[in-house]
Motif scaffolding. Sequence first.
Motif, short mmCIF file in Angstrom:
data_model
loop_
_atom_site.label_atom_id
_atom_site.label_comp_id
_atom_site.label_asym_id
_atom_site.label_seq_id
_atom_site.Cartn_x
_atom_site.Cartn_y
_atom_site.Cartn_z
N ASP A 1 1.93 16.52 -6.56
CA ASP A 1 2.52 17.31 -5.50
C ASP A 1 1.79 17.19 -4.16
O ASP A 1 2.40 17.37 -3.11
CB ASP A 1 2.54 18.80 -5.90
CG ASP A 1 3.39 19.03 -7.13
OD1 ASP A 1 2.97 19.82 -7.99
OD2 ASP A 1 4.47 18.43 -7.20
N THR A 2 0.51 16.91 -4.17
CA THR A 2 -0.28 16.98 -2.95
C THR A 2 -0.92 15.64 -2.62
O THR A 2 -1.09 14.78 -3.47
CB THR A 2 -1.38 18.04 -3.08
OG1 THR A 2 -2.25 17.70 -4.16
CG2 THR A 2 -0.78 19.41 -3.33
N TYR A 3 -1.33 15.48 -1.34
CA TYR A 3 -1.92 14.23 -0.88
C TYR A 3 -3.30 13.98 -1.51
O TYR A 3 -3.73 12.84 -1.58
CB TYR A 3 -2.06 14.25 0.65
CG TYR A 3 -0.74 14.24 1.36
CD1 TYR A 3 0.10 13.14 1.27
CD2 TYR A 3 -0.33 15.32 2.13
CE1 TYR A 3 1.32 13.11 1.92
CE2 TYR A 3 0.88 15.31 2.79
CZ TYR A 3 1.71 14.20 2.68
OH TYR A 3 2.92 14.18 3.32
N ASP A 4 -3.97 15.04 -1.94
CA ASP A 4 -5.31 14.83 -2.47
C ASP A 4 -5.31 14.10 -3.82
O ASP A 4 -6.36 13.75 -4.34
CB ASP A 4 -6.09 16.15 -2.59
CG ASP A 4 -5.40 17.17 -3.49
OD1 ASP A 4 -4.41 16.81 -4.15
OD2 ASP A 4 -5.86 18.32 -3.53
N ILE A 5 -4.10 13.89 -4.36
CA ILE A 5 -4.02 13.11 -5.59
C ILE A 5 -4.27 11.62 -5.31
O ILE A 5 -4.62 10.86 -6.20
CB ILE A 5 -2.66 13.30 -6.28
CG1 ILE A 5 -2.73 12.82 -7.74
CG2 ILE A 5 -1.56 12.57 -5.55
CD1 ILE A 5 -1.46 13.09 -8.52
N LEU A 6 -4.11 11.23 -4.05
CA LEU A 6 -4.33 9.83 -3.67
C LEU A 6 -5.82 9.50 -3.69
O LEU A 6 -6.62 10.16 -3.04
CB LEU A 6 -3.77 9.56 -2.26
CG LEU A 6 -2.26 9.73 -2.09
CD1 LEU A 6 -1.89 9.58 -0.62
CD2 LEU A 6 -1.51 8.73 -2.94
N GLN B 1 0.83 -1.20 0.00
CA GLN B 1 0.00 0.00 0.00
C GLN B 1 0.87 1.26 0.00
O GLN B 1 0.61 2.21 -0.74
CB GLN B 1 -0.91 0.00 1.23
CG GLN B 1 -1.85 1.21 1.31
CD GLN B 1 -2.85 1.21 0.20
OE1 GLN B 1 -3.70 0.33 0.14
NE2 GLN B 1 -2.76 2.18 -0.70
N ASP B 2 1.91 1.27 0.82
CA ASP B 2 2.81 2.41 0.88
C ASP B 2 3.52 2.63 -0.45
O ASP B 2 3.68 3.77 -0.90
CB ASP B 2 3.85 2.21 1.99
CG ASP B 2 3.24 2.28 3.38
OD1 ASP B 2 2.11 2.78 3.50
OD2 ASP B 2 3.89 1.81 4.34
N VAL B 3 3.94 1.54 -1.07
CA VAL B 3 4.63 1.64 -2.36
C VAL B 3 3.71 2.27 -3.41
O VAL B 3 4.12 3.15 -4.18
CB VAL B 3 5.09 0.24 -2.84
CG1 VAL B 3 5.50 0.28 -4.29
CG2 VAL B 3 6.25 -0.24 -1.98
N ILE B 4 2.47 1.82 -3.43
CA ILE B 4 1.49 2.36 -4.39
C ILE B 4 1.30 3.86 -4.16
O ILE B 4 1.33 4.66 -5.10
CB ILE B 4 0.15 1.61 -4.28
CG1 ILE B 4 0.31 0.18 -4.79
CG2 ILE B 4 -0.94 2.33 -5.04
CD1 ILE B 4 -0.88 -0.71 -4.47
N ASP B 5 1.10 4.25 -2.90
CA ASP B 5 0.86 5.66 -2.59
C ASP B 5 2.06 6.53 -2.96
O ASP B 5 1.90 7.59 -3.57
CB ASP B 5 0.55 5.83 -1.10
CG ASP B 5 -0.83 5.31 -0.74
OD1 ASP B 5 -1.64 5.08 -1.64
OD2 ASP B 5 -1.09 5.12 0.47
N LEU B 6 3.26 6.07 -2.61
CA LEU B 6 4.45 6.84 -2.92
C LEU B 6 4.68 6.94 -4.42
O LEU B 6 5.13 7.97 -4.93
CB LEU B 6 5.67 6.23 -2.23
CG LEU B 6 5.72 6.41 -0.71
CD1 LEU B 6 6.86 5.60 -0.11
CD2 LEU B 6 5.86 7.87 -0.33
N ASN B 7 4.35 5.87 -5.13
CA ASN B 7 4.50 5.89 -6.58
C ASN B 7 3.56 6.91 -7.21
O ASN B 7 3.91 7.59 -8.18
CB ASN B 7 4.22 4.50 -7.15
CG ASN B 7 4.64 4.38 -8.60
OD1 ASN B 7 5.76 4.69 -8.96
ND2 ASN B 7 3.72 3.92 -9.44
N ILE B 8 2.35 7.04 -6.65
CA ILE B 8 1.38 8.01 -7.15
C ILE B 8 1.81 9.43 -6.80
O ILE B 8 1.76 10.34 -7.63
CB ILE B 8 -0.03 7.73 -6.58
CG1 ILE B 8 -0.55 6.40 -7.13
CG2 ILE B 8 -1.00 8.86 -6.94
CD1 ILE B 8 -1.84 5.93 -6.48
N ILE B 9 2.26 9.61 -5.55
CA ILE B 9 2.65 10.94 -5.09
C ILE B 9 3.79 11.50 -5.92
O ILE B 9 3.87 12.70 -6.19
CB ILE B 9 3.07 10.90 -3.60
CG1 ILE B 9 1.82 10.83 -2.72
CG2 ILE B 9 3.91 12.11 -3.23
CD1 ILE B 9 1.01 12.11 -2.69
#
Length: 232
Positions: A104-109, A92-100
Amino acid sequence: MKKYEELDITDSFMFAKVMSNKDLCKTMLEQILNIKIREIKYLDYEDTIQISLGSKGVRLDIYVEDDKNTVFNLEMQTTSYAELPKRSRYYQDVIDLNIIEKGDTYDILGVSYVIFICTFDFFKKNRSVYEFENICVDDANIRLNDETHKIFLNTKGDRDGIGRELQLLLDYFDGRKPESKLARDMQKKVFEARGNDQWRREYMSYQMELNQQYRNGKEEGRKEGIDDMSKL
């Protein structure tokens, strides 16, 4: 490791190749989640996701996104490791970091699902589906709403309460005869994949790489053992 022609749907290499068929992957996600998906696209399918220099890379079996930017990670698991829940956390962390990294911002998640298809009952409660979300410890009615989901499917669990198509799919993953159209289509792709010479070469290279890693690890362990003995 198995010979290439012996690989079946529950072998991670074969599972990833069969699931590279977009129609099969989309249909399976729809059956697991009981939703309709208009379209999916593969994200970093061929590459190991490396978050930063020196960090631990991870090769995800299947990593796709739908037309609503919902991300799905599908993994086949045939060995019960004690750290499996933490592995789901890491994925899950890998996916989130890859998206970020793409924004630039957390709302992209957005909404994301990490789905492990297990040929064993990790939680020992005889359920076919275990789904987890983040909720308040003191009041289960309060949800964190971080839009992350972790699902563990168990091919050995009680089939009550799940759809007929998912029941048949889990039966197929459990080694039984494919009875549904999706399961039969998957089995057909397995037979076709066994005759794919390019994938056979990829598997041989993968096998050689794992064997080399094993030998390197064994040699490092031997050297550490010698060093420890010399200090006595």
